[in-house]
Design a protein around this motif. Structure first.
Motif, PDB file in Angstrom:
ATOM      1  N   PRO A 115       0.847  -1.195   0.000  1.00  0.00           N
ATOM      2  CA  PRO A 115       0.000   0.000   0.000  1.00  0.00           C
ATOM      3  C   PRO A 115       0.880   1.243   0.000  1.00  0.00           C
ATOM      4  CG  PRO A 115      -0.677  -1.545   1.716  1.00  0.00           C
ATOM      5  CD  PRO A 115       0.628  -2.041   1.175  1.00  0.00           C
ATOM      6  N   SER A 116       0.501   2.269  -0.740  1.00  0.00           N
ATOM      7  CA  SER A 116       1.274   3.509  -0.797  1.00  0.00           C
ATOM      8  C   SER A 116       1.353   4.113   0.599  1.00  0.00           C
ATOM      9  CB  SER A 116       0.584   4.527  -1.712  1.00  0.00           C
ATOM     10  OG  SER A 116       0.295   3.963  -2.958  1.00  0.00           O
ATOM     11  N   LYS A 117       2.575   4.445   1.013  1.00  0.00           N
ATOM     12  CA  LYS A 117       2.745   5.017   2.358  1.00  0.00           C
ATOM     13  C   LYS A 117       2.293   6.469   2.422  1.00  0.00           C
ATOM     14  CE  LYS A 117       6.765   2.258   3.721  1.00  0.00           C
ATOM     15  NZ  LYS A 117       7.838   2.254   2.732  1.00  0.00           N
ATOM     16  N   GLY A 118       2.237   7.118   1.256  1.00  0.00           N
ATOM     17  CA  GLY A 118       1.958   8.560   1.243  1.00  0.00           C
ATOM     18  C   GLY A 118       0.509   8.948   1.416  1.00  0.00           C
ATOM     19  N   GLU A 119      -0.393   7.964   1.546  1.00  0.00           N
ATOM     20  CA  GLU A 119      -1.804   8.324   1.694  1.00  0.00           C
ATOM     21  C   GLU A 119      -2.196   8.485   3.166  1.00  0.00           C
ATOM     22  OE1 GLU A 119      -4.230   9.168  -0.620  1.00  0.00           O
ATOM     23  OE2 GLU A 119      -2.342   9.348  -1.678  1.00  0.00           O
ATOM     24  N   PRO A 120      -2.759   9.624   3.512  1.00  0.00           N
ATOM     25  CA  PRO A 120      -3.176   9.820   4.907  1.00  0.00           C
ATOM     26  C   PRO A 120      -4.383   8.941   5.249  1.00  0.00           C
ATOM     27  CG  PRO A 120      -3.892  11.670   3.550  1.00  0.00           C
ATOM     28  CD  PRO A 120      -3.056  10.789   2.669  1.00  0.00           C
ATOM     29  N   SER A 121      -4.633   8.787   6.542  1.00  0.00           N
ATOM     30  CA  SER A 121      -5.749   7.934   6.983  1.00  0.00           C
ATOM     31  C   SER A 121      -7.091   8.656   6.889  1.00  0.00           C
ATOM     32  CB  SER A 121      -5.506   7.484   8.421  1.00  0.00           C
ATOM     33  OG  SER A 121      -5.465   8.628   9.270  1.00  0.00           O
ATOM     34  N   VAL A 122      -7.049   9.958   6.688  1.00  0.00           N
ATOM     35  CA  VAL A 122      -8.294  10.739   6.629  1.00  0.00           C
ATOM     36  C   VAL A 122      -8.495  11.234   5.197  1.00  0.00           C
ATOM     37  CG1 VAL A 122      -7.164  12.941   7.253  1.00  0.00           C
ATOM     38  CG2 VAL A 122      -9.587  12.634   7.747  1.00  0.00           C
ATOM     39  N   ASN A 123      -9.763  11.301   4.801  1.00  0.00           N
ATOM     40  CA  ASN A 123     -10.115  11.796   3.472  1.00  0.00           C
ATOM     41  C   ASN A 123     -10.553  13.251   3.625  1.00  0.00           C
ATOM     42  OD1 ASN A 123     -12.006  12.419   1.282  1.00  0.00           O
ATOM     43  ND2 ASN A 123     -11.667  10.304   0.658  1.00  0.00           N
ATOM     44  N   CYS A 124      -9.690  14.158   3.208  1.00  0.00           N
ATOM     45  CA  CYS A 124      -9.978  15.581   3.433  1.00  0.00           C
ATOM     46  C   CYS A 124     -10.042  16.341   2.108  1.00  0.00           C
ATOM     47  CB  CYS A 124      -8.908  16.188   4.341  1.00  0.00           C
ATOM     48  SG  CYS A 124      -9.252  17.898   4.772  1.00  0.00           S
ATOM     49  N   THR A 125     -11.191  16.944   1.840  1.00  0.00           N
ATOM     50  CA  THR A 125     -11.366  17.718   0.605  1.00  0.00           C
ATOM     51  C   THR A 125     -11.288  19.207   0.912  1.00  0.00           C
ATOM     52  OG1 THR A 125     -12.734  16.000  -0.374  1.00  0.00           O
ATOM     53  CG2 THR A 125     -12.943  18.198  -1.318  1.00  0.00           C
ATOM     54  N   VAL A 126     -10.516  19.909   0.096  1.00  0.00           N
ATOM     55  CA  VAL A 126     -10.357  21.357   0.259  1.00  0.00           C
ATOM     56  C   VAL A 126     -11.270  22.066  -0.742  1.00  0.00           C
ATOM     57  CG1 VAL A 126      -8.737  23.278  -0.044  1.00  0.00           C
ATOM     58  CG2 VAL A 126      -7.986  21.168   1.090  1.00  0.00           C
ATOM     59  N   TYR A 127     -12.212  22.856  -0.245  1.00  0.00           N
ATOM     60  CA  TYR A 127     -13.088  23.678  -1.090  1.00  0.00           C
ATOM     61  C   TYR A 127     -12.577  25.105  -1.022  1.00  0.00           C
ATOM     62  CZ  TYR A 127     -16.335  19.756  -0.919  1.00  0.00           C
ATOM     63  OH  TYR A 127     -16.901  18.505  -1.035  1.00  0.00           O
ATOM     64  N   MET A 128     -12.060  25.601  -2.140  1.00  0.00           N
ATOM     65  CA  MET A 128     -11.441  26.928  -2.162  1.00  0.00           C
ATOM     66  C   MET A 128     -12.188  27.828  -3.142  1.00  0.00           C
ATOM     67  SD  MET A 128      -7.617  27.855  -3.528  1.00  0.00           S
ATOM     68  CE  MET A 128      -6.931  29.507  -3.318  1.00  0.00           C
ATOM     69  N   ALA A 129     -12.559  29.018  -2.688  1.00  0.00           N
ATOM     70  CA  ALA A 129     -13.202  29.976  -3.589  1.00  0.00           C
ATOM     71  C   ALA A 129     -12.185  30.431  -4.635  1.00  0.00           C
ATOM     72  CB  ALA A 129     -13.731  31.164  -2.797  1.00  0.00           C
TER      73      ALA A 129
END
Lengths: 244, 244
Positions: free
Chosen positions: A68-82
């Motif tokens: 499994p890729s080590k670079g993936e965080p355990s949380v799924n976080c989406t950034v909504y930017m204006a």
């Protein structure tokens, strides 16, 4: 170590097949016989590889191991930017990928000076996606975060509220800190971060977001620029969830 | 609200005296009679003011109220950043001020491609200080963070180790996370953050830092760029100390 993203459909029978820009890149790197590098399927699996055969159109790469890729965080976080002016979106996309965002959603809001549309928007979004891919390669992500656009403010919020912790970063919020909000939700799996344009959100926009289910949070007493706020919030989320 | 920094020596008898660029700025803003704005002494006190008299060389400003600057974090955190190429230092200085750094120290390390010296260094440092001042005004700081340079890597580390929590952000550290390190020190008053150049620190540099008393920490599995790492670490410090 060099890192390539290859569509999962190009990986089979213990071999990965690289072409196009990746092929050019492999050639440019002058990878030696036996030298290890990484091929990632963009779906969270990393393959340790050596070069087996290169011809004009394709590089064949032998897979020695996978994990499994080590670079993936355990949380799924989406950034909504204006939408923001100048190169601020490029900047945020690049850094948000490094810091672990799952995806970036761009949206219009009342005080946005820049509101790309039509062909210009399609061109810009393609450019942002390319930046996300480059950043994902460089920092060792296992997935390439998507960069998409929401057609309206309301559409962005409708999507953002679906997260376990939907954070609305608002300058006029004085009570609830992002830290308190994150620590109240230790088991979150999905987080959304919504941040405003250069002039901030209008009062009615904040009221609407709260009505729709967003949590208004403050990030302290300093006024953060529109390109600083999303990265500050994202870092807070990664810290709170043990990904830093 | 408009915000000006005025030397404490220019504030006396209930009046603050503004001149030079600040005077030009006051004139440009066309501040109306009775309109409130903030004068800060750069030592942590904010004054609520109205304009009382403007002539060619000076603006006299009447002080109505004073209070400790809200924009100062409770922790004193210094960012030690290795020289980097392009506009990366400008970028980090601006964002570090917004995020609450007390000061920024620039230093040379082995893999630094850019190593400004002499007149070029003096000119650049003046420019960075100006950026820090502008950022401090814009984000509402109560002090203007200083930007200084250390003559050598060793000199930078000698200074950095004096903090309660001296953090050395190192790619090859796999065990101690920045979060664990910060949570082991809940009463810290001073923190230093040391981050490397584009190519990272050399092994001997990291060993020397640890010998001298720095704590090697990791910020997770993704490789952060040299301009992302100091801001990520600074945000973590602000989060851990309740300043976010």
């Amino acid at each position: 170590m060099a890192r390539f993203f290859v569509a999962a459909s190009n990986i089979f029978g213990g071999i990965a097949y690289l072409n196009g820009e990746d092929l050019d890149h492999i050639k440019a790197l002058r990878i030696r016989d036996g030298e290890m590098f990484t091929v990632c399927d963009g779906e969270g699996t990393d393959y340790s590889c050596v070069l087996s055969k290169v011809d004009r159109d394709t590089a064949e790469v032998q897979i020695l191991d996978k994990a499994p890729s080590k670079g993936e965080p355990s949380v799924n976080c989406t950034v909504y930017m204006a939408y923001a002016k100048g190169d601020k979106i490029e900047h945020v996309v690049q850094k948000a990928v490094e810091l672990g965002a799952s995806s970036i959603v761009l949206f219009p809001s009342k005080r946005c000076v820049s509101r790309p549309e039509g062909a210009a928007l399609i061109k810009k979004t393609a450019r942002y996606s390319k930046i996300a891919e480059e950043a994902a390669k460089q920092c060792g992500r296992g997935k390439i975060p998507t960069v998409i656009t929401a057609p309206s403010y309301k559409a962005a919020i409708e999507q953002a509220v679906r997260a376990d912790v939907p954070l609305f970063c608002y300058e006029d919020e004085k009570e609830l800190s992002i830290k308190t909000c994150l620590e109240e939700n230790p088991r979150m799996k999905t987080v959304s971060i919504v941040t405003g344009p250069e002039g901030g959100f209008e009062k009615e926009e904040a009221a609407m977001a709260v009505d729709m289910g967003m949590k208004c949070v403050t990030m302290g007493t300093r006024i953060l620029r529109c390109e600083t706020a999303p990265l500050c919030a994202l870092t807070a989320v990664m810290y709170a969830t043990g990904n830093l």
